[in-house]
Motif scaffolding. Structure first.
Motif, PDB file in Angstrom:
ATOM      1  N   GLU A 120       0.819  -1.251   0.038  1.00  0.00           N
ATOM      2  CA  GLU A 120      -0.228   0.026  -0.064  1.00  0.00           C
ATOM      3  C   GLU A 120       0.945   0.845   0.585  1.00  0.00           C
ATOM      4  OE1 GLU A 120      -3.473   0.106   0.292  1.00  0.00           O
ATOM      5  OE2 GLU A 120      -3.582  -2.539   0.310  1.00  0.00           O
ATOM      6  N   LEU A 125       1.730   8.147   1.981  1.00  0.00           N
ATOM      7  CA  LEU A 125       1.290   9.167   1.778  1.00  0.00           C
ATOM      8  C   LEU A 125       2.051   9.969   1.456  1.00  0.00           C
ATOM      9  CD1 LEU A 125      -1.278   9.907   4.389  1.00  0.00           C
ATOM     10  CD2 LEU A 125      -2.257   9.254   1.918  1.00  0.00           C
ATOM     11  N   PRO A 150       3.404   8.106   7.043  1.00  0.00           N
ATOM     12  CA  PRO A 150       2.722   8.535   6.734  1.00  0.00           C
ATOM     13  C   PRO A 150       1.895   7.494   6.323  1.00  0.00           C
ATOM     14  CG  PRO A 150       3.692  10.216   5.338  1.00  0.00           C
ATOM     15  CD  PRO A 150       4.728   8.822   6.254  1.00  0.00           C
ATOM     16  N   VAL A 151       0.230   7.412   7.151  1.00  0.00           N
ATOM     17  CA  VAL A 151      -0.751   6.274   6.241  1.00  0.00           C
ATOM     18  C   VAL A 151      -2.072   7.215   6.497  1.00  0.00           C
ATOM     19  CG1 VAL A 151       0.857   4.268   5.709  1.00  0.00           C
ATOM     20  CG2 VAL A 151      -1.245   4.723   8.233  1.00  0.00           C
ATOM     21  N   ARG A 152      -2.866   7.080   5.044  1.00  0.00           N
ATOM     22  CA  ARG A 152      -4.283   7.361   5.776  1.00  0.00           C
ATOM     23  C   ARG A 152      -5.081   6.995   7.390  1.00  0.00           C
ATOM     24  NH1 ARG A 152      -8.703  10.200   4.041  1.00  0.00           N
ATOM     25  NH2 ARG A 152     -10.684   9.029   4.471  1.00  0.00           N
ATOM     26  N   ASP A 153      -5.564   7.863   7.761  1.00  0.00           N
ATOM     27  CA  ASP A 153      -6.012   7.042   8.978  1.00  0.00           C
ATOM     28  C   ASP A 153      -7.576   6.768   9.038  1.00  0.00           C
ATOM     29  OD1 ASP A 153      -7.692   6.868  12.094  1.00  0.00           O
ATOM     30  OD2 ASP A 153      -6.030   8.336  12.597  1.00  0.00           O
ATOM     31  N   GLU A 154      -8.318   5.969   8.835  1.00  0.00           N
ATOM     32  CA  GLU A 154      -9.507   6.094   8.337  1.00  0.00           C
ATOM     33  C   GLU A 154     -10.238   6.376   9.473  1.00  0.00           C
ATOM     34  OE1 GLU A 154     -10.832   1.839   7.961  1.00  0.00           O
ATOM     35  OE2 GLU A 154      -9.140   1.404   5.969  1.00  0.00           O
ATOM     36  N   ASP A 155     -10.212   6.743  10.732  1.00  0.00           N
ATOM     37  CA  ASP A 155     -10.831   7.653  11.987  1.00  0.00           C
ATOM     38  C   ASP A 155     -11.229   9.717  11.425  1.00  0.00           C
ATOM     39  OD1 ASP A 155     -10.701   5.150  13.230  1.00  0.00           O
ATOM     40  OD2 ASP A 155     -10.086   5.430  14.306  1.00  0.00           O
ATOM     41  N   LEU A 156     -10.344   9.395  10.416  1.00  0.00           N
ATOM     42  CA  LEU A 156     -10.201  11.245  10.463  1.00  0.00           C
ATOM     43  C   LEU A 156     -11.395  11.439   9.684  1.00  0.00           C
ATOM     44  CD1 LEU A 156      -5.964  12.025   9.778  1.00  0.00           C
ATOM     45  CD2 LEU A 156      -8.000  12.421  11.734  1.00  0.00           C
ATOM     46  N   TRP A 157     -12.129  12.247   9.238  1.00  0.00           N
ATOM     47  CA  TRP A 157     -13.299  12.872   8.658  1.00  0.00           C
ATOM     48  C   TRP A 157     -12.959  14.074   8.278  1.00  0.00           C
ATOM     49  CZ3 TRP A 157     -18.461  12.199  11.417  1.00  0.00           C
ATOM     50  CH2 TRP A 157     -18.993  10.860  11.914  1.00  0.00           C
ATOM     51  N   GLU A 158     -12.616  13.877   6.836  1.00  0.00           N
ATOM     52  CA  GLU A 158     -12.444  15.505   6.390  1.00  0.00           C
ATOM     53  C   GLU A 158     -14.235  16.151   6.111  1.00  0.00           C
ATOM     54  OE1 GLU A 158     -11.705  14.625   1.954  1.00  0.00           O
ATOM     55  OE2 GLU A 158      -9.670  13.453   3.503  1.00  0.00           O
TER      56      GLU A 158
END
Length: 108
Positions: free
Chosen positions: A37, A40, A98-106
């Protein structure tokens, strides 16, 4: 932050009379590693020798590095020189970045 790791047999030149076993002077073995994967941004990559089989009749000379590191992968590079004879070599690697954090909301 995310972590990915792997192991790669770089060569077994004693079995094929390859250049690391039969050659002299500067020699290089370069392998492209693609992360499962993408990160970022460019991760920190650490490499280490996990198996080496060297001829005892000459000095052991080895340089292992991660080169051309990007968010999607890197080059795993082994170098030797002079009269060093390397029968086989395996390298392990670990990438931290750094990887995408699924708990972050945009929120827009």
């Amino acid at each position: 932050m995310g972590i990915q790791q792997g192991s790669r047999m770089l060569f077994s030149d004693y079995a094929t009379d390859g250049p690391m076993w039969t050659g002299e002077g500067r020699r290089e073995s370069r392998h492209v590693i693609v992360f499962a994967e993408p990160f970022l941004a460019k991760p920190a990559v650490m490499v280490g020798i996990s198996l080496w089989d060297m001829d005892h009749k000459s000095n052991i000379r080895a340089d292992l590095s991660a080169e051309e590191v990007t968010a999607t992968g890197f080059h795993l590079v082994f170098r030797t020189w002079s009269d060093t004879r390397v029968a086989q070599l395996r390298a392990d690697w670990t990438a931290i970045g750094p990887v995408r954090d699924e708990d972050l909301w945009e929120v827009e």
